[in-house]
Design an enzyme around this catalytic site. Structure first.
Site, PDB file in Angstrom:
ATOM      1  N   ASP A 173      -3.770  -6.133   0.770  1.00  0.00           N
ATOM      2  CA  ASP A 173      -3.104  -5.270  -0.203  1.00  0.00           C
ATOM      3  C   ASP A 173      -3.646  -5.599  -1.601  1.00  0.00           C
ATOM      4  OD1 ASP A 173      -1.233  -3.645  -1.525  1.00  0.00           O
ATOM      5  OD2 ASP A 173       0.299  -5.210  -1.555  1.00  0.00           O
ATOM      6  N   PHE A 229      10.663   3.218   1.958  1.00  0.00           N
ATOM      7  CA  PHE A 229      11.923   2.854   1.294  1.00  0.00           C
ATOM      8  C   PHE A 229      13.045   3.825   1.679  1.00  0.00           C
ATOM      9  CE2 PHE A 229      10.027   0.428  -2.628  1.00  0.00           C
ATOM     10  CZ  PHE A 229       9.759  -0.658  -1.795  1.00  0.00           C
ATOM     11  N   TYR A 277      -9.928  -1.305   5.753  1.00  0.00           N
ATOM     12  CA  TYR A 277      -9.791   0.089   5.326  1.00  0.00           C
ATOM     13  C   TYR A 277     -10.724   0.371   4.139  1.00  0.00           C
ATOM     14  CZ  TYR A 277      -7.640   4.303   3.341  1.00  0.00           C
ATOM     15  OH  TYR A 277      -7.418   5.557   2.838  1.00  0.00           O
ATOM     16  N   LYS A 291     -14.082   2.822   4.015  1.00  0.00           N
ATOM     17  CA  LYS A 291     -14.267   3.897   3.026  1.00  0.00           C
ATOM     18  C   LYS A 291     -15.602   3.716   2.282  1.00  0.00           C
ATOM     19  CE  LYS A 291     -10.651   6.695   3.120  1.00  0.00           C
ATOM     20  NZ  LYS A 291     -10.830   8.135   3.463  1.00  0.00           N
ATOM     21  N   GLY A 297       7.340  -7.725  -5.337  1.00  0.00           N
ATOM     22  CA  GLY A 297       7.834  -6.608  -6.155  1.00  0.00           C
ATOM     23  C   GLY A 297       7.064  -6.381  -7.438  1.00  0.00           C
ATOM     24  N   THR A 298       6.132  -7.302  -7.760  1.00  0.00           N
ATOM     25  CA  THR A 298       5.386  -7.149  -9.013  1.00  0.00           C
ATOM     26  C   THR A 298       4.056  -6.416  -8.810  1.00  0.00           C
ATOM     27  OG1 THR A 298       4.199  -9.258  -8.798  1.00  0.00           O
ATOM     28  CG2 THR A 298       6.356  -9.311  -9.921  1.00  0.00           C
ATOM     29  N   VAL A 335       4.853   3.652   0.548  1.00  0.00           N
ATOM     30  CA  VAL A 335       6.007   2.875   0.084  1.00  0.00           C
ATOM     31  C   VAL A 335       7.261   3.733  -0.117  1.00  0.00           C
ATOM     32  CG1 VAL A 335       5.321   2.994  -2.368  1.00  0.00           C
ATOM     33  CG2 VAL A 335       6.742   1.099  -1.578  1.00  0.00           C
ATOM     34  N   ASN A 356      -3.054   6.007  -5.378  1.00  0.00           N
ATOM     35  CA  ASN A 356      -2.051   6.272  -4.339  1.00  0.00           C
ATOM     36  C   ASN A 356      -1.543   7.701  -4.503  1.00  0.00           C
ATOM     37  OD1 ASN A 356      -2.384   3.681  -3.517  1.00  0.00           O
ATOM     38  ND2 ASN A 356      -0.415   2.926  -4.244  1.00  0.00           N
TER      39      ASN A 356
END
Length: 314
Positions: free
Chosen positions: A277, A185, A142, A146, A202-203, A181, A171
């Site tokens: 990511d 969620f 991705y 771009k 999670g960090t 996200v 984002n």
């Protein structure tokens, strides 16, 4: 006449609404694969809408006829499909941009504004990351697509005499978004209010910008760019802080009145949500601020507002 490609999508529809409010004549080109006419319900009777696939050159050629300004937002917005479907990311980011440039070079278009992405920086060693950071080394297809689109736009602008403005976006979140996200969620918690699966550890920490701030920034900086006389320029757009995925999960849970167990997948490559990511992303927006624009909301405020907007929508 202004053309907005991808104008029925999340960011595109907000941009169309803003342009219509300012009194511009607007044409939208969208194949409705990621967007929807519902997103344009505030503006649909005041715009010209073309349903078409930009992979078809004739469709693009027809859409740019009589147009002076093109906002090119059409793209596949999903970073995560980099590994499953690289060919789709090529077609829906690089090929469609090439078709647009081929159509523009023989047209009356004076300005092309393109929404690129912070993913072009990859795992930047300098944070906050400025526009002149190098080398640009995307870690997803991705991000690579771009960056390829940016390079093509620069080449065509310098050769064929139109002016191009690139925005590398953090984002972007807000109402009408149907991926990302916060959206994920909310849907996961609706299916199971007891437990929330969180990709990665999670960090992961990133900058989030509300779509209202984004559209304001794009239009403000475009006016500034018009007066500057440059052929090509690049601006970062984001907020000045960042927020972890865990903190986003806490805000979503709180706004939904839930107290779920968090189940972290552990992630790949040191806690990333998926391969490709970018784990840490914060853009240096001092160049954008030097034009007089600044975001009204920080990442935390934008996330909370977006959760409320998405809960109201669905």
């Amino acid at each position: 006449m202004i053309l907005v490609t991808g104008g029925a999508g999340f960011i595109g529809s907000h941009l169309v609404d803003a342009l219509v409010e300012k009194g511009y004549k607007v044409r939208v080109l969208d194949d409705l694969s990621a967007g929807s006419l519902d997103n344009l319900k505030n503006s649909i009777d005041r715009i010209e809408f073309i349903k078409g696939d930009m992979r078809n050159f004739e469709t693009v050629k027809e859409a740019v006829e009589g147009v002076e300004v093109v906002f090119h937002l059409a793209a596949n917005p999903e970073v995560r499909i980099s590994s499953q479907s690289p060919e789709l990311l090529y077609e829906t980011n690089v090929l469609i941009t090439y078709n647009l440039l081929q159509a523009i070079k023989d047209s009356s278009v004076d300005y092309l504004i393109f929404t690129s992405s912070s993913t072009v920086y990859g795992d930047a060693k300098k944070i906050p990351t400025p526009e002149d950071y190098a080398p640009l080394e995307p870690i997803s297809v991705y991000g690579g697509a771009k960056l390829a689109a940016e390079a093509l736009i620069s080449g065509y602008a310098h050769i064929f005499g139109f002016r191009a403005l690139i925005f590398r976006l953090a984002n972007i979140i807000g109402k009408r978004s149907n991926h990302g996200v916060i959206y994920d969620f909310i849907n996961k918690l609706r299916r199971n209010p007891e437990e929330l699966e969180i990709l990665g550890d999670g960090t992961q920490r990133k900058s989030y910008l509300h779509v209202s701030d984004t559209v304001e920034g794009i239009l403000h900086i475009f006016e500034h760019f018009k007066g500057e006389g440059k052929i090509y320029d690049v601006y970062n757009l984001g907020s000045e802080d960042w927020i972890t995925v865990r903190e986003i999960a806490e805000i979503v849970s709180e706004e939904m009145g839930l107290n779920p167990r968090f189940k972290f997948t552990g992630g790949v490559d040191g806690g990333r949500g998926w391969k490709g990511d970018v784990k840490l992303m914060l853009l240096d927006i001092s160049k954008a601020k030097s034009t007089g624009w600044r975001p009204r909301m920080n990442s935390y405020e934008a996330v909370r507002k977006t959760v409320r907007e998405l809960l109201e929508e669905h």
